[in-house]
Design a protein around this motif. Structure first.
Motif, PDB file in Angstrom:
ATOM      1  N   ASP A 114       0.827  -1.196   0.000  1.00 19.71           N
ATOM      2  CA  ASP A 114       0.000   0.000   0.000  1.00 19.71           C
ATOM      3  C   ASP A 114       0.868   1.254   0.000  1.00 19.71           C
ATOM      4  O   ASP A 114       0.612   2.218  -0.754  1.00 19.71           O
ATOM      5  CB  ASP A 114      -0.916  -0.029   1.222  1.00 19.71           C
ATOM      6  CG  ASP A 114      -1.772   1.230   1.346  1.00 19.71           C
ATOM      7  OD1 ASP A 114      -2.009   1.889   0.318  1.00 19.71           O
ATOM      8  OD2 ASP A 114      -2.216   1.542   2.458  1.00 19.71           O
ATOM      9  N   LYS A 115       1.892   1.284   0.804  1.00 15.46           N
ATOM     10  CA  LYS A 115       2.765   2.455   0.885  1.00 15.46           C
ATOM     11  C   LYS A 115       3.501   2.687  -0.426  1.00 15.46           C
ATOM     12  O   LYS A 115       3.669   3.844  -0.867  1.00 15.46           O
ATOM     13  CB  LYS A 115       3.756   2.284   2.036  1.00 15.46           C
ATOM     14  CG  LYS A 115       3.089   2.285   3.416  1.00 15.46           C
ATOM     15  CD  LYS A 115       4.093   2.046   4.520  1.00 15.46           C
ATOM     16  CE  LYS A 115       3.395   2.010   5.885  1.00 15.46           C
ATOM     17  NZ  LYS A 115       4.345   1.724   6.993  1.00 15.46           N
ATOM     18  N   LEU A 116       3.922   1.609  -1.075  1.00 20.57           N
ATOM     19  CA  LEU A 116       4.619   1.738  -2.358  1.00 20.57           C
ATOM     20  C   LEU A 116       3.676   2.285  -3.434  1.00 20.57           C
ATOM     21  O   LEU A 116       4.028   3.225  -4.171  1.00 20.57           O
ATOM     22  CB  LEU A 116       5.181   0.385  -2.786  1.00 20.57           C
ATOM     23  CG  LEU A 116       5.881   0.340  -4.155  1.00 20.57           C
ATOM     24  CD1 LEU A 116       7.084   1.277  -4.166  1.00 20.57           C
ATOM     25  CD2 LEU A 116       6.300  -1.087  -4.499  1.00 20.57           C
ATOM     26  N   ALA A 117       2.465   1.710  -3.520  1.00 21.07           N
ATOM     27  CA  ALA A 117       1.495   2.160  -4.524  1.00 21.07           C
ATOM     28  C   ALA A 117       1.079   3.599  -4.263  1.00 21.07           C
ATOM     29  O   ALA A 117       0.943   4.403  -5.203  1.00 21.07           O
ATOM     30  CB  ALA A 117       0.275   1.240  -4.524  1.00 21.07           C
ATOM     31  N   THR A 118       0.886   3.954  -2.993  1.00 23.80           N
ATOM     32  CA  THR A 118       0.500   5.323  -2.652  1.00 23.80           C
ATOM     33  C   THR A 118       1.614   6.301  -2.978  1.00 23.80           C
ATOM     34  O   THR A 118       1.357   7.419  -3.454  1.00 23.80           O
ATOM     35  CB  THR A 118       0.140   5.418  -1.163  1.00 23.80           C
ATOM     36  OG1 THR A 118      -0.908   4.486  -0.858  1.00 23.80           O
ATOM     37  CG2 THR A 118      -0.322   6.813  -0.801  1.00 23.80           C
TER      38      THR A 118
END
Length: 314
Positions: A129-133
């Protein structure tokens, strides 16, 4: 459905008229004389007056607007002051090139945005999630004209892999020769909608997964694949609305990207018309782009109503 369609069409008529009026007034209220671009420095007063009468600039603005909108309804947007060619043919050729670029960028941006958004929503608060965000935030934050220049420097100047400007020789065709010219502007244009779609879909999926009906579906024994389909169906109306708006922005807001890559679309045409003070060409291009945006919103509304019957009942 027919009643809903009739209501939406009825709402569209005053919107189209208002768009045409605003377009006309903004162009005519801007400073500068449109005849400067074609008049020689030593032009006589008689020549200036004759050209002013020829292009209708001697008449009051309400009369000019009525003549322009009447001719536009019959498909006549006038002639360009700079080159004398019909505005409609100039705009249609540019619209064709912009549609090609915008639709390619939309497919790329929407596909990546949906993928990153769904992954981030399903694995919320994880490293995925952090990477995609982070990718989404970078896509929204980076100025696309700056990104375009960086891509040109890397892939055209230093690596010499792709051409920097233009749309290719002759008429467009789906060959590698022409596709090479499409890659860099399409990637540059796809970055912002990719980031917006990612963040929108992530928020939608996270909100839907927290609802009680998802737990009920899993309690009934449905597999994650079936639950995934229910999540997509509930997220689709809002996601489609955002995609429709982004496609409209791609069609109308490509002036900087098309200028950076010298792509012969409506943005490049608008830039040329602004600098040449070509009022008929400027008015015609803005009007066509605005109508695209209005009817695209109408199409999105119809599509939303077909997917979610609650919209029609509302």
């Amino acid at each position: 459905m027919l009643v809903y369609l009739a209501k939406r069409l009825a709402y569209t008529v005053p919107i189209v008229f208002s768009v045409a009026l605003v377009c006309f007034m903004l162009v005519h209220l801007s400073p500068g004389d449109p005849l400067i671009s074609i008049l020689p420095a030593d032009a006589s007063v008689e020549l200036e007056q004759r050209l002013r009468i020829q292009y209708g600039f001697d008449r009051p603005l309400p009369v000019q607007f009525w003549i322009w909108i009447s001719n536009a309804l019959s498909g006549d947007l006038g002639a360009s002051i700079a080159n004398g060619r019909p505005v409609l043919s100039e705009v249609l050729q540019a619209v064709r090139n912009t549609l090609l670029l915008a639709c390619t960028a939309a497919v790329l941006g929407f596909a990546l945005g949906m993928f990153f958004g769904l992954v981030a929503g399903y694995f919320r608060d994880s490293w995925i999630d952090k990477l995609a965000t982070s990718i989404a935030i970078a896509g929204v934050s980076v100025p696309h004209y700056w990104l375009g220049m960086v891509l040109v420097i890397i892939f055209s100047v230093q690596l010499n892999w792709l051409p920097a400007v233009g749309a290719g020789p002759g008429n467009w065709s789906w060959t590698w020769t022409h596709l090479q010219y499409l890659v860099l502007p399409a990637v540059t244009m796809a970055v912002i909608p990719m980031g917006i779609i990612t963040r929108t879909v992530r928020a939608l999926v996270g909100d839907i997964l927290s609802n009680d009906f998802v737990d009920a579906l899993r309690a009934k024994g449905l597999g994650e694949g079936r639950v995934f389909l229910h999540v997509i169906k509930n997220a689709a109306p809002t996601a489609i609305a955002v995609m429709g708006l982004q496609l409209g922005y791609l069609l109308g807001g490509s002036i900087l990207i098309e200028t950076v890559f010298s792509w012969p679309g409506t943005g490049f045409l608008l830039n040329t018309a602004i600098f040449q003070r070509d009022l008929p060409l400027l008015q015609g291009t803005i009007l066509v782009l605005a109508l695209f945006f209005v009817f695209l919103n109408l199409f999105v509304d119809m599509l939303q109503a077909m997917i979610d019957p609650r919209i029609k009942r509302g």
